[in-house]
Design a protein around this motif. Structure first.
Motif: not given
Length: 52
Positions: A30-39
């Protein structure tokens, strides 16, 4: 995490999400998905598909 690791935060979270037995750690996924969304990254899209 993004402030500390910058552009490498997404890749670091992906590595932490992977377990040696092949399963995933849901928190880091979930952290990786959120970071991908932010980037603004598109997850699951290949390089050739991105430029169509």
């Amino acid at each position: 995490m993004h402030a500390r690791y910058g552009g490498d935060a997404y890749y670091l979270a992906r590595e932490r999400a992977r377990r040696p037995d092949g399963r995933r750690t849901w928190f880091w996924t979930r952290v990786a998905v959120e970071l991908a969304r932010l980037d603004g990254r598109e997850i699951g899209v290949g390089t050739s598909d991105r430029w169509r």
